[in-house]
Scaffold this motif. Structure first.
Motif, PDB file in Angstrom:
ATOM      1  N   ARG A   1      -4.028  -4.010   0.024  1.00 42.92           N
ATOM      2  CA  ARG A   1      -2.878  -2.958   0.316  1.00 42.92           C
ATOM      3  C   ARG A   1      -1.926  -3.609  -0.724  1.00 42.92           C
ATOM      4  NH1 ARG A   1      -4.840   0.261   3.478  1.00 42.92           N
ATOM      5  NH2 ARG A   1      -2.706   1.424   3.516  1.00 42.92           N
TER       6      ARG A   1
ATOM      7  N   THR B   1      -4.975   0.843  -3.448  1.00 44.49           N
ATOM      8  CA  THR B   1      -6.017   0.795  -2.287  1.00 44.49           C
ATOM      9  C   THR B   1      -7.184   1.797  -2.394  1.00 44.49           C
ATOM     10  OG1 THR B   1      -4.095   0.232  -0.923  1.00 44.49           O
ATOM     11  CG2 THR B   1      -6.092   0.745   0.167  1.00 44.49           C
TER      12      THR B   1
ATOM     13  N   GLY C   1       0.936  -1.107  -0.157  1.00 35.72           N
ATOM     14  CA  GLY C   1      -0.110  -0.143   0.140  1.00 35.72           C
ATOM     15  C   GLY C   1       1.027   1.439  -0.189  1.00 35.72           C
TER      16      GLY C   1
END
Length: 478
Positions: A326, A318, A181
Motif C-alpha cells: 500500500r 498496489t 495507497g
C-alpha cells in the motif's frame, strides 16, 4: 495445495487434537508435525502461530509449543444498544449523514468461499503478482541503513522523485506526497478540497470506494454521465453551474467500471471547464500500469499538462503488485499542497519506511519492467478469453466497450433481469460477480454486473466461471 489452505487445514487438525494434552502439556515437535502431516516447516510454524494468536497454545523459543492454560472466565457480553441512540443523534445536525455503506467495497475485498470462481476481485491473482521480486525487494530494503528509522513526513525523496518522473510534464518531487495507497490518497484529497455538506461531482458510474469516501466525509456525490469517450463535457459544465461544486473526481484512463479512456478533445475540455468553475479535478490514475499488450501509446496523465494546479493526481503501486504493498502518491501544486500535507500528517503521520524502501527497491530493479510486460500480456489474453466465453455462452449480456487496460468488463443486463437475483443465483452456481448498483450514486439506468478477470487462476477458470454464470441466468428464466 496453496500455502494458505495448508495452514488453515493444519491449524484445524491441531485444534481438534488439543484435548489429548493437559494444560501446559507439550505438543509434538515441529519436525514431527512436518513428517506426520507431510507439510513444509513454514506451514507448521504458521499454523502454530495461528493457534497461539487464538490463545490455544504457547510457543517458547527453543522449547516448543505447549497447550495454553484455560482462561479463567468468559468475558461479560455487555450491552451496546445505547450506541444506536448516540449514533443517530449525531446525524440529526449533519447536512449530509456520514453513515457509510461499504458493501460495494467489501465485495472486492472479501475472500470467496472455497470452490467459488472469483469474478469480483479487485487485485491480481497471486500467480500474476511479482512475489519473488517483492520478496527480494523487501529483503534488500531491510538491509538499507536506517530502514526502520522515521521517514520524512512527505515520503522518501527518491520515491517522490520516481513518482514525479512517472507523472511527467513539469511535475517534480516537491509536488509529490507519498501515501498509504490510492484509497488513502483519495480520502486525503476529498477532505482537503471539499467541506462537509457540499457537493462533489463524480463520473456515473464510478468506483464505489470513492463514493464511500465522499459520504464518510459528509459530501454529497452528484453524478455526471459518461459514454465510450469518458465523461461528457457538456454535462460536466452544466453540473458545475447547477451545483456550485468545487471538485470533480474522475478516472481518465481505463475508468472503473466502464474501461473508457477519456478522449484527447475531452481531456482539454475537462481541465478548461474545471478551471473556469474555480474547481479542482481529482485524477485517479489507478490503472496506468495495468495496460493491455494491444493498447498502443497511452495519453499522459492530466496532471502532466496542467500548469495551473487544477489537477490533484492520485496513483498507486498496489494494483499492479499486491494488495499489501500500500504505497501511492498524491501530486499537486500551489497552496493546496500544504493542505493535503497537513491532513495526511494529522491522519497517519507518515507511510512506514520499510514499505517505502521496499517500493523503491522494486521499481528500481530489472524485475519491475519484466513484471509489467508479463502482466500486460497476461491481462490481454485473459480479457480475450473472457470476452469470447461471454459471446459464446451469454450473448444476451451487452458489452458496449472492450477495454485495452484494467482488469474487468462492465456488462449490461437485459431488461427484466433482476440484478440481485442474478447475483444470488451466481453464488449458488459457484461464481461471485460484483453487482452494478453500488457504482451509481443515484438511480441506475439499468442492471449491470462487473466481471473481473485478474483475480482468477487462469483461462480455464474464466471459462468455467462464465459457464456457471450461464447456469444462474438459466435459473432466472425458469
Amino acid at each position: 495445495m496453496h500455502e494458505r489452505s495448508s495452514v488453515a487445514e493444519l491449524a484445524k487438525s491441531l485444534k481438534a487434537e488439543l484435548d489429548r494434552y493437559s494444560p501446559g502439556g507439550k505438543l509434538p515437535s515441529s519436525r514431527a508435525l512436518v513428517e506426520r502431516y507431510r507439510v513444509s516447516p513454514v506451514t507448521v510454524t504458521r499454523a502454530l502461530a495461528q493457534l497461539a494468536a487464538e490463545g490455544l497454545v504457547v510457543t517458547r523459543p527453543g522449547a516448543g509449543a505447549f497447550r495454553a492454560e484455560p482462561r479463567d472466565r468468559t468475558p461479560d457480553v455487555g450491552d451496546t444498544s445505547w450506541q444506536e441512540v448516540a449514533l443517530s443523534a449525531d446525524t440529526a445536525t449533519e447536512l449530509v449523514p456520514r453513515a457509510v455503506d461499504a458493501s460495494g467495497v467489501l465485495v472486492t475485498l472479501a475472500a470467496p468461499q472455497p470452490g467459488v470462481v472469483e469474478f469480483n476481485g479487485g487485485y491480481l491473482h497471486p500467480s500474476l503478482q511479482p512475489e519473488r521480486a517483492l520478496a527480494a525487494a523487501l529483503a534488500r530494503a531491510g538491509r538499507r541503513p536506517g530502514a526502520w528509522g522515521r521517514p520524512p513526513t512527505d515520503g522518501l525523496p527518491e520515491l517522490r522523485e520516481w513518482f514525479a518522473r512517472e507523472i511527467g510534464g513539469t511535475a517534480t518531487a516537491a509536488d509529490v506526497l507519498i501515501t498509504a495507497g490510492g484509497q488513502s490518497a483519495i480520502t486525503t484529497a476529498l477532505r482537503a478540497l471539499a467541506p462537509p455538506g457540499t457537493p462533489v461531482l463524480v463520473e456515473s458510474p464510478t468506483y464505489p470506494g470513492m463514493l464511500a469516501v465522499a459520504r464518510a466525509a459528509g459530501l454529497r456525490p452528484v453524478p455526471v454521465p459518461t459514454d465510450a469517450d469518458g465523461v461528457r463535457p457538456d454535462l460536466l459544465e452544466a453540473a458545475f453551474r447547477a451545483t456550485g461544486a468545487r471538485v470533480f473526481v474522475c478516472q481518465p484512463l481505463f475508468q472503473n467500471p466502464t474501461g473508457a479512456v477519456l478522449s484527447a478533445e475531452r481531456r482539454r475540455a475537462l481541465v478548461r471547464i474545471a478551471r473556469a468553475a474555480g474547481a479542482f479535478v481529482v485524477e485517479d490514475d489507478f490503472a496506468r500500469r495495468l495496460v493491455h499488450a494491444d493498447a498502443g501509446p497511452l495519453p499522459a496523465p492530466l496532471a502532466a499538462e496542467d500548469p495551473d494546479g487544477v489537477v490533484v493526481h492520485v496513483c498507486s503501486l498496489t494494483k499492479p503488485t499486491s494488495a499489501s504493498l500500500r504505497v501511492g502518491a498524491l501530486a499537486a501544486r500551489g497552496p493546496v499542497l500544504e493542505r493535503l500535507r497537513a491532513i495526511q500528517v494529522v491522519d497517519s503521520f507518515f507511510v512506514p519506511r520499510p514499505l517505502q524502501e521496499t517500493a523503491l527497491e522494486l521499481v528500481g530493479s530489472p524485475a519491475w519492467p519484466r513484471h509489467l510486460r508479463a502482466v500486460s500480456q497476461e491481462l490481454k489474453g485473459r480479457r480475450d478469453t473472457l470476452t469470447a466465453a461471454l459471446a459464446l455462452h451469454l450473448p444476451e449480456l451487452a458489452l458496449p466497450h472492450i477495454p485495452s487496460g484494467g482488469y474487468h468488463l462492465w456488462l449490461r443486463l437485459p431488461d427484466g433481469v433482476p440484478e440481485a437475483a442474478l447475483m444470488a443465483g451466481a453464488l449458488r452456481a459457484g461464481v461471485a460477480v460484483a453487482p452494478g448498483r453500488p457504482y451509481f450514486c443515484a438511480e441506475a439506468p439499468a442492471g449491470h454486473i462487473r466481471v473481473s478477470f485478474a483475480g482468477v487462476a487462469g483461462p480455464a477458470e474464466l471459462v468455467e466461471g462464465v459457464r456457471r454464470l450461464r447456469t444462474a441466468r438459466d435459473e432466472l428464466a425458469l
